[in-house]
Design an enzyme around this catalytic site. Structure first.
Site, PDB file in Angstrom:
ATOM      1  N   LYS A  32       0.838  -1.203   0.000  1.00  0.00           N
ATOM      2  CA  LYS A  32       0.000   0.000   0.000  1.00  0.00           C
ATOM      3  C   LYS A  32       0.872   1.252   0.000  1.00  0.00           C
ATOM      4  O   LYS A  32       0.607   2.208  -0.724  1.00  0.00           O
ATOM      5  CB  LYS A  32      -0.941  -0.027   1.220  1.00  0.00           C
ATOM      6  CG  LYS A  32      -2.029  -1.095   1.084  1.00  0.00           C
ATOM      7  CD  LYS A  32      -2.823  -1.329   2.361  1.00  0.00           C
ATOM      8  CE  LYS A  32      -3.819  -2.467   2.166  1.00  0.00           C
ATOM      9  NZ  LYS A  32      -4.612  -2.769   3.365  1.00  0.00           N
ATOM     10  N   GLN A  53      -4.370  -1.611   9.586  1.00  0.00           N
ATOM     11  CA  GLN A  53      -4.347  -2.932   8.952  1.00  0.00           C
ATOM     12  C   GLN A  53      -4.978  -3.964   9.883  1.00  0.00           C
ATOM     13  O   GLN A  53      -4.629  -4.059  11.058  1.00  0.00           O
ATOM     14  CB  GLN A  53      -2.895  -3.311   8.598  1.00  0.00           C
ATOM     15  CG  GLN A  53      -2.773  -4.577   7.774  1.00  0.00           C
ATOM     16  CD  GLN A  53      -3.437  -4.474   6.388  1.00  0.00           C
ATOM     17  OE1 GLN A  53      -3.454  -3.420   5.778  1.00  0.00           O
ATOM     18  NE2 GLN A  53      -3.994  -5.574   5.918  1.00  0.00           N
ATOM     19  N   ASP A  61     -10.655   3.144   4.284  1.00  0.00           N
ATOM     20  CA  ASP A  61     -11.015   1.729   4.120  1.00  0.00           C
ATOM     21  C   ASP A  61     -12.532   1.549   4.030  1.00  0.00           C
ATOM     22  O   ASP A  61     -13.011   0.470   3.681  1.00  0.00           O
ATOM     23  CB  ASP A  61     -10.511   0.919   5.321  1.00  0.00           C
ATOM     24  CG  ASP A  61      -9.275   0.092   4.988  1.00  0.00           C
ATOM     25  OD1 ASP A  61      -9.183  -0.393   3.848  1.00  0.00           O
ATOM     26  OD2 ASP A  61      -8.424  -0.069   5.884  1.00  0.00           O
TER      27      ASP A  61
HETATM   28  N1  GUN Z   1      -7.139  -6.840   6.139  1.00  0.00           N
HETATM   29  C1  GUN Z   1      -7.591  -7.566   5.084  1.00  0.00           C
HETATM   30  N2  GUN Z   1      -8.116  -6.747   4.145  1.00  0.00           N
HETATM   31  C2  GUN Z   1      -7.978  -5.487   4.598  1.00  0.00           C
HETATM   32  C3  GUN Z   1      -8.328  -4.213   4.070  1.00  0.00           C
HETATM   33  O1  GUN Z   1      -8.884  -4.063   2.975  1.00  0.00           O
HETATM   34  N3  GUN Z   1      -8.008  -3.154   4.851  1.00  0.00           N
HETATM   35  C4  GUN Z   1      -7.417  -3.292   6.061  1.00  0.00           C
HETATM   36  N4  GUN Z   1      -7.161  -2.196   6.750  1.00  0.00           N
HETATM   37  N5  GUN Z   1      -7.095  -4.449   6.587  1.00  0.00           N
HETATM   38  C5  GUN Z   1      -7.370  -5.544   5.853  1.00  0.00           C
END
Ligand code: GUN
Length: 297
Positions: free
Chosen positions: A53, A97, A120
Site C-alpha cells: 500500500k 491494517q 477503508d
Molecule cells: N485486512 C484484510 N483486508 C484489509 C483491508 O482491505 N483493509 C485493512 N485495513 N485491513 C485488511
C-alpha cells in the site's frame, strides 16, 4: 471453454495512472495527499500488505507515514494514536491494517476513526451511507471488484450475483454495492455463508460468482455455471515444499478446473489484490479533495 483471464494488475495500473494525474493537480493547489498506515504486531501477511500500500502511494505521488505498534500494545494507546492522526491536518487518510491482536476491540478502533479519513470504508457511518446509496468511502476490495467488472466490459445490471462469504470487509459491502439502483449495479444478489443449505446449487445459479470465504480452492468446477464470470477474492497461504518460501498463494477458487467452465476468471495473485490497493489510492485522493473543499468553506 477456456476462461478469459481478467488482468487485475493491468486495470489497477490504469487506475493508478489516473490517480497520479489527479494527485499532481491537487498538489498544484497546495494539498499533498497523505495516507497514514497503522500496523499492530508482527503478522507477516499484514506487513506485506502495508508495504504494498505504501509503495502504491509512492507510485501515485502521494505521501505516506507508517506507525507501528507492538502486538501487546494496550488498546488505549492505539486509540490515542487514532486521535492523534484524526487531529493531524497533514494526514488525509488513515488505514489500520486488520486483523488486530485479540485483546483489542476492532470495532472500537474503527469507530474511533474520523469518518472523513476512513479510506477503508469500515466506519459504521460510511457503511450506513453505502447501504442507502450515498456517496462515501466504499470498502476497497468490493469497490475494486465492481471496477474490475466494469472495466472488463461486464454488464452487471440484471445479473444474478452470488457472493460466497458475509464478512464486513467483502461480502456484506459487496452485496450492498451491487444491489444499488445504479448504472453499474442493479444486480440480483444472493449472499451465501457457512450455514447456507446446498451452497453448490446456489453457486451454480450465479451469472457472476464472487468467492470470498477464505477457504483455499473451495470452489470447484461443479459449483460454477457454464459461462459464468468468477471473481476470486481469496489469498490463502498453503504449504508448498517446492517453493523457496515454503508456501504458495492460492485463491478460494480451484483455478485449474473452474477456468475450464467459466467465461472469465480473476487469477490469484494478480486479480482482485492489486485492485484493493488501487481503490485505497482512489479513496485517499477523495479524502484529500474533501479536505480542500472543507478548508475553503
Ligand atoms: N485486512 C484484510 N483486508 C484489509 C483491508 O482491505 N483493509 C485493512 N485495513 N485491513 C485488511
Amino acid at each position: 471453454m477456456t476462461a478469459r483471464i481478467i488482468d487485475g494488475n493491468a486495470i489497477a495500473a490504469q487506475i493508478k495512472t489516473e490517480v497520479k494525474d489527479e494527485v499532481t493537480r491537487l498538489k498544484a493547489r497546495g494539498v499533498d495527499p497523505c495516507l497514514a498506515a497503522v500496523l499492530v504486531g508482527d503478522v507477516a501477511a499484514s506487513k506485506v500488505y502495508v508495504r504494498n500500500k505504501r509503495r502504491s502511494c509512492e507510485q501515485v505521488g502521494m505521501s505516506s507515514v507508517l506507525r507501528t505498534l507492538p502486538a501487546d500494545v494496550p488498546e488505549q494507546e492505539l486509540l490515542q494514536l487514532i486521535d492523534e492522526l484524526n487531529n493531524d491536518s497533514t494526514v488525509h487518510g488513515i488505514l489500520v491494517q486488520l486483523p488486530l491482536p485479540d485483546h483489542i476491540d476492532e470495532t472500537k478502533v474503527l469507530q474511533r476513526m474520523s469518518p472523513a479519513k476512513d479510506v477503508d470504508g469500515f466506519h459504521p457511518i460510511n457503511i450506513g451511507k453505502l447501504v442507502i446509496g450515498f456517496d462515501t468511502f466504499r470498502s476497497c476490495t468490493p469497490a475494486g471488484i465492481q471496477e474490475l467488472l466494469i472495466r472488463s466490459g461486464v454488464d452487471i445490471a440484471g445479473k444474478h450475483v452470488v457472493i460466497l462469504g458475509r464478512s464486513n470487509i467483502v461480502g456484506k459491502p459487496m452485496a450492498n454495492i451491487l444491489v444499488q439502483k445504479h448504472k453499474h449495479a442493479n444486480a440480483t444478489v444472493t449472499v451465501c455463508h457457512s450455514r447456507t443449505r446446498d451452497l453448490p446449487a446456489l453457486a451454480r445459479q450465479g451469472d457472476i460468482l464472487i468467492a470470498a470465504m477464505g477457504q483455499p480452492e473451495f470452489v470447484k468446477a461443479e459449483m460454477v455455471a457454464a459461462g459464468a464470470i468468477v471473481v476470486d477474492v481469496g489469498i490463502n497461504r498453503v504449504e508448498d515444499p517446492a517453493s523457496k518460501k515454503g508456501y504458495k498463494l492460492v485463491g478460494d477458487v480451484d483455478f485449474a478446473s473452474v477456468s475450464k467452465v467459466a467465461s472469465a476468471i480473476t487469477p490469484v495473485p494478480g486479480g482482485v489484490g492489486p485492485m484493493t490497493v488501487a481503490m485505497l489510492m482512489v479513496n485517499t485522493l477523495k479524502a484529500a479533495r474533501m479536505s480542500l473543499a472543507a478548508s475553503s468553506t
